[in-house]
Every structure is written in structure tokens, then in C-alpha cells.
Design an enzyme around this catalytic site. Structure first.
Site, PDB file in Angstrom:
ATOM      1  N   MET A 119      -2.651  -9.007 -12.415  1.00 13.53           N
ATOM      2  CA  MET A 119      -3.407  -7.782 -12.188  1.00 13.53           C
ATOM      3  C   MET A 119      -4.900  -8.022 -12.006  1.00 13.53           C
ATOM      4  O   MET A 119      -5.715  -7.236 -12.489  1.00 13.53           O
ATOM      5  CB  MET A 119      -3.136  -6.787 -13.328  1.00 13.53           C
ATOM      6  CG  MET A 119      -1.675  -6.381 -13.420  1.00 13.53           C
ATOM      7  SD  MET A 119      -0.946  -5.953 -11.821  1.00 13.53           S
ATOM      8  CE  MET A 119      -0.388  -4.309 -12.140  1.00 13.53           C
ATOM      9  N   HIS A 123       4.484  -6.498  -4.481  1.00 18.10           N
ATOM     10  CA  HIS A 123       3.823  -5.211  -4.744  1.00 18.10           C
ATOM     11  C   HIS A 123       4.867  -4.101  -4.723  1.00 18.10           C
ATOM     12  O   HIS A 123       5.738  -4.078  -3.845  1.00 18.10           O
ATOM     13  CB  HIS A 123       2.747  -4.956  -3.682  1.00 18.10           C
ATOM     14  CG  HIS A 123       1.985  -3.698  -3.930  1.00 18.10           C
ATOM     15  ND1 HIS A 123       0.975  -3.614  -4.877  1.00 18.10           N
ATOM     16  CD2 HIS A 123       2.103  -2.457  -3.397  1.00 18.10           C
ATOM     17  CE1 HIS A 123       0.500  -2.376  -4.892  1.00 18.10           C
ATOM     18  NE2 HIS A 123       1.177  -1.653  -4.003  1.00 18.10           N
ATOM     19  N   ASP A 166      -3.946  -6.056  -1.202  1.00 15.36           N
ATOM     20  CA  ASP A 166      -2.566  -5.827  -0.739  1.00 15.36           C
ATOM     21  C   ASP A 166      -2.483  -5.617   0.771  1.00 15.36           C
ATOM     22  O   ASP A 166      -1.694  -4.790   1.253  1.00 15.36           O
ATOM     23  CB  ASP A 166      -1.941  -4.630  -1.477  1.00 15.36           C
ATOM     24  CG  ASP A 166      -1.923  -4.835  -2.988  1.00 15.36           C
ATOM     25  OD1 ASP A 166      -1.685  -5.972  -3.428  1.00 15.36           O
ATOM     26  OD2 ASP A 166      -2.159  -3.862  -3.724  1.00 15.36           O
TER      27      ASP A 166
END
Ligand code: GAR
EC number: 2.1.2.2
Length: 192
Positions: free
Chosen positions: A90, A109, A145
């Protein structure tokens, strides 16, 4: 055989899926080192149960992000790592790790990227009243991401879903597509 380094922050169920796939020969590679930025990450225990070296590297022991990341790179290099898997890690990966492992670092993800990047992807899907969500394995780049997608799996979002119920349904798929994506990488079937 390719050495894999796994970066975690918590529970480590995706790490477990990778360990299991490696041990049963589904992934022709070895999980050689597990690194956590949290001392109490349960994933560290999982690694130790399988005799995999597992270390906690405390970001607070370093004056800045670059020196923290240099320690991570140094550790990965000690184990001759050729693929880095982020599994519930994280923290945003910075330039020191990226410079060394870009194209050799992948992440899982809990959404169908590019939808719902960042934190609380399942909550974002619920708030958006999405009918489907899922999981994505992708290469890691400078963005959050945003890297090229390797594999995705879709799940329905049900009317009475909570964050927990949706997360559990997605997690089941994560445990399938992460080992599969690693296998594709190790066999040279996907390239950055
Ligand atoms: C997983 O759902 C993973 O997709 C997510 O954290 C969970 C970790 O679970 N990762 C992210 O949200 C990254 N942005 P695990 O520790 O049991 O593998």
C-alpha cells in the site's frame, strides 16, 4: 529459475496464492524474498511458514523515500530478483525502485482498471453503482494503477453487496489471475 520478490503491507492472501502456485509447479519460478513495510503484516508469517526469507523494512528508519527504496532495491538484488510482485503493497512505488525494475514489476488491483484506481476500489465501485467490477494485474509505471494491463477478471456487483462481500468475490478472482499473470511473465508471453 527466476527469483521473485514480493512486496506486501498486510494479510498476504495474494502472496499465499503465489507461494502455492510456485510450490506446486504452476509458476516456474521461486518466491525468494518477501518484504513488508509493516511490521505486523500477516504475510510475513505466511512466508516464514514456507521457509521463505521475510523482512520488515521500516520506512521510518530512513530520512526520505529514496533512501528507503534504495534499501528495498539492495535487498531485492541480494536475492537476484528478476520479477517484483506487489501484493497488497500500500505504498506508491517511487523512482528508485522503478528505475531498477520497470518492466519487471507487476501489481494486482481490485477493480477493472482503468476504473477505480487508488484506494478503496471496491467502495468506489459500490458508490458508482457499477454492475460489474473485478481484478486487474498490470505492469507498474509512474502513475497510480496506470500501467499496461496483463490480465483481468470480471465479477458481478450484486444489489445488496457491502464492501466486504464485494471484496471477497473479487479476491477469489485475484487468487486465480495473479499466479496466471506471473506464469505468463515467467514464460516470456507478456512483455512491457
Ligand atoms: C487485495 O485486494 C489487493 O488487490 C489490494 O489489497 C488487497 C491485499 O490483500 N491492493 C490494492 O488495493 C492496491 N492498490 P492481500 O494482502 O490478502 O493480498
Amino acid at each position: 529459475m527466476l527469483n521473485i520478490g514480493v512486496l506486501i503491507s498486510g494479510r498476504g492472501s495474494n502472496l499465499q496464492a503465489l507461494i502455492d502456485a510456485s510450490e506446486c509447479g504452476d509458476i516456474p519460478a521461486k518466491i525468494s524474498i518477501v518484504i513488508s513495510n509493516k511490521s505486523d503484516a500477516y504475510g510475513l508469517e505466511r512466508a516464514k511458514k514456507h521457509n521463505i526469507p521475510a523482512v520488515f523494512i521500516n520506512p521510518r528508519d530512513f530520512s526520505d523515500k529514496n533512501s528507503y527504496e534504495r534499501k528495498i532495491v539492495e535487498t531485492l538484488k541480494q536475492y537476484n530478483v528478476g520479477l517484483v510482485c506487489l501484493a497488497g503493497y500500500m505504498k506508491i512505488v517511487g523512482e528508485v525502485i522503478l528505475t531498477e525494475y520497470k518492466g519487471k514489476m507487476i501489481n494486482i488491483h481490485p477493480s477493472l482498471l482503468p476504473k477505480y484506481p487508488g484506494l478503496h476500489a471496491q467502495k468506489q465501485a459500490l458508490e458508482d453503482k457499477a454492475k460489474v467490477s473485478g481484478a486487474t494485474v498490470h505492469f507498474v509505471d509512474e502513475g497510480c494503477d496506470t500501467g499496461s494491463i496483463i490480465l483481468q477478471a470480471e465479477v458481478p456487483v450484486l444489489e445488496n453487496d457491502t464492501e466486504d462481500s464485494l471484496s471477497a468475490r473479487i479476491l477469489e478472482q485475484e487468487h486465480k489471475i495473479y499466479p496466471e499473470a506471473v506464469r505468463l511473465f515467467v514464460e516470456g508471453k507478456v512483455k512491457f
